[in-house]
Design an enzyme around this catalytic site. Structure first.
Site, mmCIF file in Angstrom:
data_model
loop_
_atom_site.group_PDB
_atom_site.id
_atom_site.type_symbol
_atom_site.label_atom_id
_atom_site.label_comp_id
_atom_site.label_asym_id
_atom_site.label_seq_id
_atom_site.Cartn_x
_atom_site.Cartn_y
_atom_site.Cartn_z
ATOM 1 N N LYS A 121 34.577 -15.410 78.482
ATOM 2 C CA LYS A 121 35.945 -15.872 78.238
ATOM 3 C C LYS A 121 35.967 -17.368 77.917
ATOM 4 C CE LYS A 121 38.839 -17.609 80.930
ATOM 5 N NZ LYS A 121 39.681 -18.004 82.065
ATOM 6 N N ASP A 139 41.864 -13.337 79.267
ATOM 7 C CA ASP A 139 42.134 -13.804 80.626
ATOM 8 C C ASP A 139 43.055 -12.797 81.308
ATOM 9 O OD1 ASP A 139 44.619 -14.177 79.492
ATOM 10 O OD2 ASP A 139 44.796 -16.292 80.047
#
Length: 208
Positions: A121, A139
């Site tokens: 991420k 997220d």
């Protein structure tokens, strides 16, 4: 409604609703974004900005962080979660950047993921925001909103990313990432989502 048409309509509505959506993190260059993104794990963007607005006045480059010891940096960032571990990772990453990359942040996913404290991420955030790559960092907001909208069904962020990449055209991915986050923060919240006020309610399997 055919799924392709539904996805296009979702993206069009997100475009109209959040035309200026962008990262909330404060930074001046790719390295500062990388540090902020590492700090953001289990910490709000507002808290990260409170820390980095002060931190980056004294430490701006990989060389500045590479000279610190973990205890010194930990004192500077102790307002965020897991700060001791993040301190070690930021210093280790800074030293690698100085020694291996001439103090520059690499722009390849594999190289970013090899840095201490940088997961997929975080790497995708840097690629998306700093280098303009068509990535979709997943997220908690992107994960929640994409699942509620039926855009993804996988149980992991990695598989959710694959599903979103398969549905969202390349030229729309950068914006869609920020727009899904904005929607998750403003309307499709984790608790008590504002479904009556949601412009996507008619396209949402979970819309109330």
């Amino acid at each position: 409604m055919p799924e392709g048409r539904r996805v296009r309509e979702i993206l069009e509505i997100l475009d109209r609703t959040y035309p200026d959506a962008r990262t909330a993190l404060h930074f001046n260059n790719p390295f500062q974004l990388l540090v902020a993104a590492i700090l953001s794990a289990q910490t709000t963007d507002r808290q990260v900005n409170s820390i980095t607005d002060r931190l980056f006045r004294h430490y701006r480059r990989p060389e500045d962080f590479a000279r610190l010891n973990p205890e010194e940096l930990a004192r500077e960032i102790q307002g965020c979660g897991l700060y001791r571990n993040k301190s070690k990772n930021i210093i280790a990453t800074s030293r690698i950047l100085v020694e291996k990359y001439n103090s520059r942040v690499p722009d390849r996913l594999e190289e970013l993921e090899s840095l201490p404290g940088v997961g997929r991420k975080t790497a995708n955030v840097v690629l998306n925001v700093a280098f303009g790559r068509p990535t979709i960092p997943v997220d908690t907001h992107v994960f929640r909103v994409s699942h509620r909208l039926g855009l993804a069904r996988s149980k992991t962020p990695e598989k959710t990313e694959e599903e979103l990449v398969s549905l969202i055209p390349e030229e729309r991915r950068r914006a869609a990432h920020h727009q899904l986050i904005a929607h998750g923060r403003q309307v499709c919240t984790a608790r008590s989502p504002r479904c009556p006020a949601c412009p996507l309610a008619h396209l949402c399997p979970e819309g109330k």
